[in-house]
Write an enzyme that holds these catalytic residues in place. Structure first.
Site, mmCIF file in Angstrom:
data_model
loop_
_atom_site.group_PDB
_atom_site.id
_atom_site.type_symbol
_atom_site.label_atom_id
_atom_site.label_comp_id
_atom_site.label_asym_id
_atom_site.label_seq_id
_atom_site.Cartn_x
_atom_site.Cartn_y
_atom_site.Cartn_z
ATOM 1 N N HIS A 12 42.610 73.114 23.484
ATOM 2 C CA HIS A 12 41.528 74.007 23.031
ATOM 3 C C HIS A 12 40.549 74.345 24.162
ATOM 4 C CE1 HIS A 12 39.425 70.003 21.811
ATOM 5 N NE2 HIS A 12 38.946 70.389 22.959
ATOM 6 N N HIS A 59 31.822 68.872 20.517
ATOM 7 C CA HIS A 59 31.454 68.690 21.933
ATOM 8 C C HIS A 59 29.940 68.741 22.136
ATOM 9 C CE1 HIS A 59 35.678 69.896 22.198
ATOM 10 N NE2 HIS A 59 35.711 69.471 23.436
ATOM 11 N N HIS A 193 43.659 65.295 30.879
ATOM 12 C CA HIS A 193 42.689 65.938 31.772
ATOM 13 C C HIS A 193 41.452 65.072 31.923
ATOM 14 C CE1 HIS A 193 41.290 67.399 27.825
ATOM 15 N NE2 HIS A 193 40.204 67.919 28.338
ATOM 16 N N GLU A 240 41.450 63.211 23.838
ATOM 17 C CA GLU A 240 41.489 64.137 22.698
ATOM 18 C C GLU A 240 42.864 64.149 22.034
ATOM 19 O OE1 GLU A 240 38.177 67.441 24.155
ATOM 20 O OE2 GLU A 240 40.300 67.838 24.463
HETATM 21 FE FE LIG Z 1 37.685 69.377 24.307
#
Ligand SMILES: [Fe+2]
Length: 283
Positions: A12, A59, A193, A240
């Site tokens: 996303h 977030h 990531h 995530e």
């Molecule tokens: Fe994210």
């Protein structure tokens, strides 16, 4: 009884929202990522889910570091997109499904999950971009949603084992929902990531591919890792992938198994490994 048609998962990354807004899908940098979606679009046209339960991580929009629930369930009639930045144009509100939200809240509470229930909830790119990706020709997406937030921002995180159990209870609750609608379950985020520190730009292709394979054949595989081990393997934001795990766990409570519709992996987009997955629940 609701019918669970299958599961969806995608990265996303905020930059995807900008690429969509600027029509860059066929440009050389973006094409290898967007090419992962047409087979899933064809499948969605066949199975036509009406409601989507979406596991995602806020977030900093609804919850900041001072107050951050491990699990929060949206129970609103609609969810407005109000992103925290990144220059993404806001998209049309997504329709809620409060009757399913409250059913899930009751079932999860009975299963001893202590939840935050949000009768008002804004959503960020982690919730909105996947609906742009999976229903690119229909905005807003022609579905009602129930967003379920899982903390992957403030450590310690819920364990992978706990997240798996959350997904399993959601799947079981869907089977008990006295409604004939077709439901899909979605997880958004990842794959490997890390945005900050000495390992900024970290990508672990080997781990990502193992994780993707586990989604098909060994759904509990990732529950062996602690949150710190997941950070080491997938990066600080790669955790995530817990959203994918919750989605996959929900499917274990539906049907006789799953069939791979399509999976796709591409690196990098904006220093992030990207993954896309659709699984169909077998009767
Ligand atoms: Fe994210």
């Amino acid at each position: 009884m609701a019918q669970i048609v299958g599961g969806l998962a995608t990265s996303h990354i905020p930059a995807i929202g900008n690429a969509i807004a600027r029509g860059k899908q066929q440009e050389p940098y973006w094409k290898p990522f967007f090419d992962g979606f047409p087979p899933i679009h064809a499948w969605l046209r066949q199975v036509q889910p009406e409601v989507v339960v979406v596991f995602y991580n806020d977030h900093g929009l609804n919850f900041f570091l001072d107050k951050l629930p491990a699990f929060a369930v949206g129970a609103a009639a609609e969810y407005r997109h109000a992103d925290e930045g990144w220059g993404i144009p806001t998209t049309a509100p997504l329709a809620g499904c409060p009757e399913l939200s409250w059913h899930l809240v009751e079932q999860l509470t009975a299963a001893e999950f202590d939840l935050t229930v949000c009768q008002e909830m804004q959503v960020d790119h982690a919730c909105t971009i996947p609906f742009q990706l999976f229903w690119p020709d229909q905005q807003p997406a022609p579905v009602q949603i129930v967003p379920i937030h899982i903390n992957t921002v403030q450590f310690p995180l819920p364990t992978a084992r706990r997240v798996y159990e959350l997904g399993r209870v959601v799947g079981r609750a869907l089977g008990r929902w006295d409604d004939a609608r077709r439901v899909a379950v979605m997880g958004t985020g990842g794959l490997s990531h890390q945005l900050e520190g000495e390992r900024a730009g970290f990508i672990n292709k080997r781990f990502d591919l193992q994780f993707l394979q586990s989604m098909e054949t060994n759904p509990q595989w990732a529950t062996q890792f602690s949150d710190r081990e997941l950070v080491e393997l997938a990066g600080t934001q790669g955790v995530e992938l817990l959203m994918w795990l919750a989605m996959r766990a929900a499917l274990t409570e539906a049907g006789s198994g799953v069939r791979l519709v399509h999976r796709h992996y591409h690196i990098p987009i904006s220093n992030t490994a990207t993954g896309v997955l659709a699984l169909e629940v077998l009767p």
